[in-house]
Design an enzyme around this catalytic site. Structure first.
Site, short mmCIF file in Angstrom:
data_model
loop_
_atom_site.label_atom_id
_atom_site.label_comp_id
_atom_site.label_asym_id
_atom_site.label_seq_id
_atom_site.Cartn_x
_atom_site.Cartn_y
_atom_site.Cartn_z
N SER A 1 0.34 -8.27 -3.25
CA SER A 1 1.31 -8.94 -2.39
C SER A 1 0.80 -10.27 -1.90
O SER A 1 1.57 -11.13 -1.52
CB SER A 1 1.59 -8.08 -1.16
OG SER A 1 2.29 -6.94 -1.53
N HIS B 1 5.18 -9.25 -8.96
CA HIS B 1 5.20 -8.63 -7.63
C HIS B 1 6.45 -7.79 -7.42
O HIS B 1 7.54 -8.32 -7.21
CB HIS B 1 5.09 -9.75 -6.58
CG HIS B 1 4.98 -9.23 -5.18
ND1 HIS B 1 5.73 -9.71 -4.14
CD2 HIS B 1 4.22 -8.24 -4.66
CE1 HIS B 1 5.42 -9.05 -3.04
NE2 HIS B 1 4.51 -8.16 -3.33
N1 NAD Z 1 2.72 -0.95 -0.32
C1 NAD Z 1 3.60 -1.91 -0.55
O1 NAD Z 1 4.68 -1.95 0.07
C2 NAD Z 1 3.32 -2.98 -1.56
C3 NAD Z 1 4.40 -3.76 -2.03
C4 NAD Z 1 4.17 -4.71 -3.04
C5 NAD Z 1 2.87 -4.89 -3.54
N2 NAD Z 1 1.84 -4.14 -3.05
C6 NAD Z 1 0.50 -4.35 -3.64
O2 NAD Z 1 0.28 -3.29 -4.56
C7 NAD Z 1 -1.10 -2.98 -4.60
C8 NAD Z 1 -1.26 -1.49 -4.33
O3 NAD Z 1 -0.72 -1.18 -3.07
P1 NAD Z 1 -0.34 0.33 -2.67
O4 NAD Z 1 0.39 0.24 -1.40
O5 NAD Z 1 0.25 1.02 -3.84
O6 NAD Z 1 -1.82 0.90 -2.39
P2 NAD Z 1 -2.29 2.44 -2.26
O7 NAD Z 1 -3.46 2.41 -1.35
O8 NAD Z 1 -1.14 3.33 -1.99
O9 NAD Z 1 -2.80 2.77 -3.76
C9 NAD Z 1 -3.93 2.14 -4.33
C10 NAD Z 1 -4.46 3.09 -5.40
O10 NAD Z 1 -5.44 2.39 -6.18
C11 NAD Z 1 -6.42 3.32 -6.53
N3 NAD Z 1 -7.60 2.58 -6.98
C12 NAD Z 1 -8.56 2.00 -6.24
N4 NAD Z 1 -9.47 1.39 -7.06
C13 NAD Z 1 -9.02 1.59 -8.32
C14 NAD Z 1 -9.52 1.22 -9.61
N5 NAD Z 1 -10.67 0.53 -9.74
N6 NAD Z 1 -8.80 1.60 -10.71
C15 NAD Z 1 -7.67 2.31 -10.58
N7 NAD Z 1 -7.16 2.69 -9.39
C16 NAD Z 1 -7.84 2.33 -8.28
C17 NAD Z 1 -6.62 4.16 -5.29
O11 NAD Z 1 -7.25 5.40 -5.61
C18 NAD Z 1 -5.17 4.33 -4.83
O12 NAD Z 1 -4.59 5.50 -5.40
C19 NAD Z 1 -1.78 -3.88 -3.57
O13 NAD Z 1 -2.36 -4.99 -4.24
C20 NAD Z 1 -0.65 -4.33 -2.67
O14 NAD Z 1 -0.85 -5.64 -2.16
C21 NAD Z 1 2.04 -3.18 -2.09
#
Ligand code: NAD
Length: 289
Positions: free
Chosen positions: A122, A143
């Protein structure tokens, strides 16, 4: 399906990655969802199963489409095995620059030369991970919005040396998912939609901290006066207050702008572990979560 992309790998089976993988599988792509933790994959499988089954019950999807998607979807901890045949890797791991840079460097080594490497971050612009690879022209931000199974918008954000072909392929991929690509001309922290959202959230938290109105009433105004489907505080609980907090910190680290730092009330909730729906308590309470 997009013509150049057939096999998709999604890294990170959290909130975003699990649904992005489902969207790709539903669109007919051979898709692998990867996490470093098996329990996270088990959780993602259970969540997706109940979500997609509910969609079938409500008539939003057909049973045949959902069954076909499960045929296309593999959940695995063996990243390198699936990356070796990926046309596109979507990184949706934790919002941490060091981790993302090491993931991109490793992906660059294990993926074929043609593979596009994109990040769903994000707030971390792709130029900050592209230079960890020898293929910066094949790197950009893609994104998605939460919940990815529902939200139409996907921002396509090139960095300075992203090749136009990469942007075109990423855009075509987004269209093939049945989603709406929003193309940015250049990268900027927060991109477009979150810049708009941050302005609203900053104002909402400011009004709350200044004692002008209760957060529930601020949510009420956003819904009943502005026609937003959800108020800014409800949305923070959905997104995760931890995610909101870390995004602000990442923006501060990129810009050095003190106004990007998380607000006091958000920091307090983060430090108390009250992350929103996922922990059962954030701005609101979620009994049984
Ligand atoms: N949550 C939101 O609303 C949202 C919206 C758009 C974008 N994002 C972006 O998406 C990304 C993920 O966010 P999220 O909310 O899904 O996070 P989350 O914490 O729910 O999930 C992250 C996952 O990544 C895994 N992980 C960590 N290191 C890893 C690796 N080396 N290889 C594979 N998996 C690994 C973790 O075990 C976890 O399951 C972030 O960069 C965030 O900025 C989030």
């Amino acid at each position: 399906m997009s013509t150049d992309i057939r096999t998709v790998v999604v890294l990170g089976a959290g909130t975003m990655g699990s649904q992005i993988a489902a969207v790709a599988a539903l669109a007919g792509y051979t898709t692998a969802l990867v996490d470093i933790r098996q329990e996270q994959l088990d959780h993602a499988r259970a969540q997706l199963r109940s979500r997609l089954d509910r969609d079938v019950e409500k008539g939003r999807r057909t049973r045949a489409d959902v069954d076909a998607a499960w045929e296309q979807l593999t959940l695995t901890t063996d990243r390198d095995a699936v990356a070796a045949s990926a046309d596109l890797v979507i990184e949706a791991a934790v919002e941490d620059l060091k981790i993302k840079r090491s993931i991109f460097a490793e992906l660059d080594r294990v993926c074929p030369p043609h593979t596009l490497l994109v990040t769903n971050s994000s707030n971390i612009v792709s130029s900050r991970v592209a230079d960890a690879t020898d293929r910066p022209e094949k790197v950009c931000n893609l994104h998605f919005f939460n919940p990815a199974l529902v939200m139409a918008c996907v921002e396509v954000v090139p960095h300075e040396t992203t090749a136009p072909e990469t942007v075109d392929a990423a855009t075509a991929f987004v269209e093939s998912l049945g989603k709406t690509p929003v193309r940015l001309k250049r990268e900027v922290p927060g991109f477009v939609a979150n810049r708009l959202l941050n302005a609203l959230r900053r104002e909402a938290v400011g009004l709350y901290e200044d004692g002008v109105a209760d957060f529930k009433d601020i949510d009420l105004a956003a819904k009943t006066a502005l026609g937003h489907p959800m108020g800014p505080f409800e949305l923070m609980d959905l997104v995760g207050i931890d995610v909101v907090y870390l995004i602000r910190l990442a923006e501060y680290e990129q810009t050095g702008d003190p106004s990007a730092l998380p607000a006091r009330s958000v920091k307090e909730k983060y430090e108390a572990g009250d992350f929103g729906r996922k922990t059962g308590r954030g701005w609101y309470e979620y009994p049984g979560a």
